[in-house]
Design a protein around this motif. Structure first.
Motif, PDB file in Angstrom:
ATOM      1  N   ARG A 439     -27.723  23.646  -1.686  1.00 44.80           N
ATOM      2  CA  ARG A 439     -27.214  22.314  -1.323  1.00 44.80           C
ATOM      3  C   ARG A 439     -28.104  21.207  -1.868  1.00 44.80           C
ATOM      4  O   ARG A 439     -28.836  20.540  -1.137  1.00 44.80           O
ATOM      5  N   LEU A 440     -27.966  21.019  -3.174  1.00 46.60           N
ATOM      6  CA  LEU A 440     -28.739  20.025  -3.903  1.00 46.60           C
ATOM      7  C   LEU A 440     -27.817  18.897  -4.346  1.00 46.60           C
ATOM      8  O   LEU A 440     -26.797  19.135  -4.999  1.00 46.60           O
ATOM      9  N   SER A 441     -28.164  17.666  -3.993  1.00 40.11           N
ATOM     10  CA  SER A 441     -27.394  16.491  -4.386  1.00 40.11           C
ATOM     11  C   SER A 441     -28.253  15.615  -5.289  1.00 40.11           C
ATOM     12  O   SER A 441     -29.320  15.156  -4.887  1.00 40.11           O
ATOM     13  N   VAL A 442     -27.766  15.396  -6.533  1.00 38.07           N
ATOM     14  CA  VAL A 442     -28.491  14.561  -7.493  1.00 38.07           C
ATOM     15  C   VAL A 442     -27.522  13.479  -7.972  1.00 38.07           C
ATOM     16  O   VAL A 442     -26.570  13.760  -8.700  1.00 38.07           O
ATOM     17  N   ILE A 443     -27.751  12.252  -7.544  1.00 33.38           N
ATOM     18  CA  ILE A 443     -26.882  11.132  -7.880  1.00 33.38           C
ATOM     19  C   ILE A 443     -27.710  10.031  -8.536  1.00 33.38           C
ATOM     20  O   ILE A 443     -28.719   9.590  -7.990  1.00 33.38           O
ATOM     21  N   ASN A 444     -27.257   9.618  -9.729  1.00 32.79           N
ATOM     22  CA  ASN A 444     -27.914   8.552 -10.489  1.00 32.79           C
ATOM     23  C   ASN A 444     -29.372   8.886 -10.808  1.00 32.79           C
ATOM     24  O   ASN A 444     -30.288   8.099 -10.572  1.00 32.79           O
ATOM     25  N   LEU A 445     -29.570  10.075 -11.361  1.00 30.65           N
ATOM     26  CA  LEU A 445     -30.867  10.424 -11.935  1.00 30.65           C
ATOM     27  C   LEU A 445     -30.894   9.896 -13.368  1.00 30.65           C
ATOM     28  O   LEU A 445     -29.968  10.149 -14.148  1.00 30.65           O
ATOM     29  N   GLU A 446     -31.959   9.169 -13.725  1.00 26.65           N
ATOM     30  CA  GLU A 446     -32.079   8.580 -15.044  1.00 26.65           C
ATOM     31  C   GLU A 446     -33.353   9.048 -15.724  1.00 26.65           C
ATOM     32  O   GLU A 446     -34.334   9.391 -15.062  1.00 26.65           O
ATOM     33  N   ALA A 447     -33.309   9.041 -17.057  1.00 21.56           N
ATOM     34  CA  ALA A 447     -34.497   9.376 -17.837  1.00 21.56           C
ATOM     35  C   ALA A 447     -34.472   8.579 -19.130  1.00 21.56           C
ATOM     36  O   ALA A 447     -33.558   8.732 -19.946  1.00 21.56           O
ATOM     37  N   LYS A 448     -35.456   7.724 -19.291  1.00 22.32           N
ATOM     38  CA  LYS A 448     -35.582   6.950 -20.529  1.00 22.32           C
ATOM     39  C   LYS A 448     -36.300   7.756 -21.587  1.00 22.32           C
ATOM     40  O   LYS A 448     -36.074   7.596 -22.785  1.00 22.32           O
ATOM     41  N   GLN A 449     -37.192   8.643 -21.160  1.00 21.81           N
ATOM     42  CA  GLN A 449     -37.983   9.456 -22.093  1.00 21.81           C
ATOM     43  C   GLN A 449     -37.950  10.899 -21.660  1.00 21.81           C
ATOM     44  O   GLN A 449     -38.249  11.238 -20.508  1.00 21.81           O
ATOM     45  N   LEU A 450     -37.573  11.793 -22.596  1.00 20.88           N
ATOM     46  CA  LEU A 450     -37.550  13.229 -22.343  1.00 20.88           C
ATOM     47  C   LEU A 450     -37.985  13.960 -23.601  1.00 20.88           C
ATOM     48  O   LEU A 450     -37.709  13.495 -24.721  1.00 20.88           O
ATOM     49  N   PRO A 451     -38.630  15.131 -23.481  1.00 18.43           N
ATOM     50  CA  PRO A 451     -38.939  15.918 -24.679  1.00 18.43           C
ATOM     51  C   PRO A 451     -37.660  16.448 -25.321  1.00 18.43           C
ATOM     52  O   PRO A 451     -36.683  16.769 -24.627  1.00 18.43           O
ATOM     53  N   ALA A 452     -37.661  16.557 -26.638  1.00 15.34           N
ATOM     54  CA  ALA A 452     -36.451  16.938 -27.363  1.00 15.34           C
ATOM     55  C   ALA A 452     -36.017  18.368 -27.068  1.00 15.34           C
ATOM     56  O   ALA A 452     -34.830  18.704 -27.184  1.00 15.34           O
ATOM     57  N   ASP A 453     -36.953  19.249 -26.681  1.00 16.88           N
ATOM     58  CA  ASP A 453     -36.621  20.672 -26.531  1.00 16.88           C
ATOM     59  C   ASP A 453     -36.290  21.067 -25.095  1.00 16.88           C
ATOM     60  O   ASP A 453     -36.194  22.264 -24.797  1.00 16.88           O
ATOM     61  N   ALA A 454     -36.095  20.110 -24.199  1.00 16.14           N
ATOM     62  CA  ALA A 454     -35.855  20.447 -22.796  1.00 16.14           C
ATOM     63  C   ALA A 454     -34.598  19.759 -22.297  1.00 16.14           C
ATOM     64  O   ALA A 454     -34.285  18.632 -22.697  1.00 16.14           O
ATOM     65  N   PRO A 455     -33.859  20.440 -21.386  1.00 13.23           N
ATOM     66  CA  PRO A 455     -32.736  19.753 -20.743  1.00 13.23           C
ATOM     67  C   PRO A 455     -33.261  18.698 -19.768  1.00 13.23           C
ATOM     68  O   PRO A 455     -34.405  18.759 -19.310  1.00 13.23           O
ATOM     69  N   MET A 456     -32.403  17.749 -19.452  1.00 16.45           N
ATOM     70  CA  MET A 456     -32.782  16.782 -18.424  1.00 16.45           C
ATOM     71  C   MET A 456     -32.838  17.465 -17.057  1.00 16.45           C
ATOM     72  O   MET A 456     -33.753  17.229 -16.269  1.00 16.45           O
ATOM     73  N   ILE A 457     -31.850  18.356 -16.789  1.00 17.97           N
ATOM     74  CA  ILE A 457     -31.765  19.046 -15.500  1.00 17.97           C
ATOM     75  C   ILE A 457     -31.607  20.541 -15.764  1.00 17.97           C
ATOM     76  O   ILE A 457     -30.767  20.952 -16.568  1.00 17.97           O
ATOM     77  N   TRP A 458     -32.391  21.356 -15.061  1.00 18.07           N
ATOM     78  CA  TRP A 458     -32.286  22.821 -15.187  1.00 18.07           C
ATOM     79  C   TRP A 458     -32.112  23.383 -13.781  1.00 18.07           C
ATOM     80  O   TRP A 458     -32.978  23.231 -12.918  1.00 18.07           O
ATOM     81  N   LEU A 459     -30.976  24.042 -13.567  1.00 15.80           N
ATOM     82  CA  LEU A 459     -30.680  24.678 -12.287  1.00 15.80           C
ATOM     83  C   LEU A 459     -30.712  26.184 -12.467  1.00 15.80           C
ATOM     84  O   LEU A 459     -29.998  26.733 -13.314  1.00 15.80           O
ATOM     85  N   ASN A 460     -31.522  26.875 -11.657  1.00 15.43           N
ATOM     86  CA  ASN A 460     -31.601  28.328 -11.726  1.00 15.43           C
ATOM     87  C   ASN A 460     -31.435  28.915 -10.327  1.00 15.43           C
ATOM     88  O   ASN A 460     -32.185  28.562  -9.401  1.00 15.43           O
ATOM     89  N   ASP A 461     -30.437  29.796 -10.162  1.00 16.38           N
ATOM     90  CA  ASP A 461     -30.156  30.414  -8.863  1.00 16.38           C
ATOM     91  C   ASP A 461     -30.005  29.355  -7.773  1.00 16.38           C
ATOM     92  O   ASP A 461     -30.619  29.433  -6.692  1.00 16.38           O
ATOM     93  N   VAL A 462     -29.195  28.362  -8.071  1.00 19.95           N
ATOM     94  CA  VAL A 462     -28.915  27.279  -7.129  1.00 19.95           C
ATOM     95  C   VAL A 462     -27.538  27.515  -6.519  1.00 19.95           C
ATOM     96  O   VAL A 462     -26.548  27.715  -7.237  1.00 19.95           O
ATOM     97  N   LYS A 463     -27.487  27.486  -5.190  1.00 24.64           N
ATOM     98  CA  LYS A 463     -26.228  27.688  -4.473  1.00 24.64           C
ATOM     99  C   LYS A 463     -25.754  26.367  -3.884  1.00 24.64           C
ATOM    100  O   LYS A 463     -26.225  25.937  -2.837  1.00 24.64           O
ATOM    101  N   GLY A 464     -24.853  25.740  -4.588  1.00 28.92           N
ATOM    102  CA  GLY A 464     -24.297  24.475  -4.135  1.00 28.92           C
ATOM    103  C   GLY A 464     -25.073  23.294  -4.681  1.00 28.92           C
ATOM    104  O   GLY A 464     -26.202  23.057  -4.266  1.00 28.92           O
ATOM    105  N   ALA A 465     -24.467  22.573  -5.635  1.00 32.94           N
ATOM    106  CA  ALA A 465     -25.137  21.393  -6.194  1.00 32.94           C
ATOM    107  C   ALA A 465     -24.091  20.402  -6.667  1.00 32.94           C
ATOM    108  O   ALA A 465     -23.019  20.780  -7.153  1.00 32.94           O
ATOM    109  N   ARG A 466     -24.424  19.117  -6.528  1.00 33.52           N
ATOM    110  CA  ARG A 466     -23.603  18.033  -7.053  1.00 33.52           C
ATOM    111  C   ARG A 466     -24.484  17.204  -7.976  1.00 33.52           C
ATOM    112  O   ARG A 466     -25.477  16.610  -7.547  1.00 33.52           O
TER     113      ARG A 466
END
Length: 516
Positions: A439-466
């Motif tokens: 039960r993870l809720s992520v609303i209006n997460l922003e990123a101006k700077q991120l490394p090129a080789d990584a996703p912005m969000i990584w979910l692993n074995d998560v049960k229930g997410a928005r």
């Protein structure tokens, strides 16, 4: 005639006020530190107590003293220009008294300022008190297991034969426990205000089992290096604590909230509750405001607001381990600025010590209902949440927060987590990684700077997410990576990315990720 009575009344009031002051120099204390003033101060305290209370006054000067024990209705007033220098001769802190050391009830050296079972006491003024802690620090750091035990350790052994020990009793068995600077036990209505405190032997301000404690406009300076365990303010198992307008730079945590350790703490069952911490500045220290790891009696109803952490190792830190028991709950943190944070800005860690997994029992700690908002942090790592497999961290929210960090947010063994209006700029890894979460809720997460080789969000074995209304700004690569065979019920909607930017690994069951 009326004027006459007014004048008489004025002089009577003035005389009454004057009689309330007990100048330590009138009781034999030397203002040039040429002799110890311990006995003279004790006489002043005794005289004030015999009169029903009063102010023990230190005029400008330099005083050398051993421990000072307060009685009910006593104020210690250290005037501008006054310096109290506490002796570093260990014998001066005998006989040993009832104390508490890192959450364990002991009989040990007298604290420098001490009171037990009294009420209406205060330490105030614009003067400075010195603990001369170096000799204490050097003894502890220089002691080697197996060397002959000192007379102080032998006395500790004699007085503590039957104490209830924590799971790891190493420190207690060593038997040389430095005294806190200010420790009040079982007291009510305490005020510590205005003074400057330097070089404490151990924890600096440490009320225990007290009710209605106010620490206001106090400056605490302990060396950042080679001054072990010199925490600033550690109210333990207290109720109704108010800490405000303090300036703290120390060799351990700046402010720490505790309630006993392992079986001793659970046996007392005295929570730390109803604390407010506001308008404080924390500089050198392992943590800005820390809860635990001694929290076996529970910690609840804590508000931390309007503070600056600049140069601490961590900002907000809540820590425990298996075996502690106790519950940390109903915590509110808001309006905080953190700069130059060497490790995590915010950390909630239930594996502070590595202990094997065990069935849920009274030994199992809990973290729940912790709300953090309006925080700006420049840090190495943004947020680290690490629960237990058998007891996840739960009900955590992060609102209106900006992180400038090398690494982003990590969630592990956590449930009912909400991130709203959060910006994370990272140099390494994703902005958010959730591993084994529910039960993870992520609303209006922003990123101006991120490394090129990584996703912005990584979910692993998560049960229930928005995942909704998120925006990686200029990132053209991977937005979300979803992995793990236990993953289910993931909704990704209304984000400013293309569907191709969402990667679902093969082990994720078909239909468990919905993209809108």
């Amino acid at each position: 005639m009326r004027f006459f009575f007014v004048v008489i009344a004025f002089f009577v009031c003035a005389l009454t006020d004057a009689q309330q002051y007990y100048d330590v120099t009138k009781f034999g204390a030397k203002k040039d530190s040429s002799a110890k003033a311990t006995a003279a101060i004790a006489r002043a305290v005794k005289a004030a107590a015999a009169a029903g209370g009063g102010t023990v006054y230190f005029p400008a000067g330099k005083y050398l003293t051993g421990p000072i024990h307060l009685k009910s209705n006593i104020t210690i007033l250290i005037d501008a220009g006054a310096e109290l220098h506490f002796s570093d001769h260990f014998d001066d802190y005998l006989p040993m008294v009832e104390s508490r050391y890192e959450g364990v009830d002991v009989t040990s050296f007298s604290p420098l300022f001490y009171a037990n079972g009294v009420e209406h006491i205060a330490i105030t003024g614009s003067g400075t008190i010195y603990g001369h802690g170096k000799k204490w620090w050097d003894f502890v750091e220089g002691y080697k297991e197996g060397q002959p035990r000192s007379k102080w350790q032998l006395e500790f052994d004699r007085l503590n034969k039957d104490i209830l020990l924590p799971d790891d009793p190493k420190q207690m068995k060593r038997g040389f426990l430095r005294p806190p600077f200010i420790q009040f036990m079982h007291c009510k209505n305490i005020l510590i205000q205005g003074i400057t405190i330097r070089n404490s032997p151990f924890w600096t301000i440490n009320p225990q089992f007290c009710d209605n404690v106010t620490v206001h406009a106090v400056t605490i300076i302990n060396p950042g290096q080679h001054a072990p365990n010199t925490d600033g303010i550690n109210p333990e198992s207290c109720r109704n604590v108010h800490i405000s307008d303090c300036h703290i730079s120390v060799g351990d945590d700046c402010i720490t909230i505790k309630s006993g350790k392992d079986a001793p703490g659970r046996a007392k069952a005295r929570p730390a509750e109803n604390y407010t911490i506001t308008n404080c500045t924390m500089l050198s220290g392992h943590g800005g405001v820390v809860i635990g790891s001694e929290m076996s009696g529970g910690v609840k109803k804590i508000v931390i607001s309007n503070c600056i952490f600049d140069g601490t190792d961590r900002g907000i830190r809540i820590k425990t381990t298996r075996g502690r028991g106790g519950v940390v709950e109903d915590i509110r943190v808001s309006n905080i600025v953190m700069k130059n944070i060497k490790e995590q800005a915010i950390v909630l860690d239930m594996e502070y010590a590595k202990v094997p997994e065990e069935p849920v029992s009274e030994r199992t700690p809990r973290f729940r209902n912790i709300r953090l908002s309006n925080i700006t942090a420049y840090t190495k790592e943004a947020l680290y949440i690490n629960g237990l497999k058998e007891m996840p961290v739960s009900e955590i929210s992060l609102n209106d927060v900006v992180f400038e960090a090398e690494r982003g947010i990590t969630l592990k063994n956590a449930e009912d987590i909400s991130l709203n209006n959060v910006r994370v700029n990272t140099q390494l890894g994703p902005a958010l990684k959730a591993d084994v979460a529910k039960r993870l809720s992520v609303i209006n997460l922003e990123a101006k700077q991120l490394p090129a080789d990584a996703p912005m969000i990584w979910l692993n074995d998560v049960k229930g997410a928005r995942i909704q209304d998120c925006w990686p700004f200029t990132k053209a690569g991977l937005f979300t990576r979803i992995t793990g065979p236990a993953t289910e019920k993931i909704v990704v909607k209304d984000n400013l990315v293309e569907d191709a930017a969402i990667q679902i690994d093969p082990e994720v069951k078909a239909g468990e990720v919905i993209k809108r």
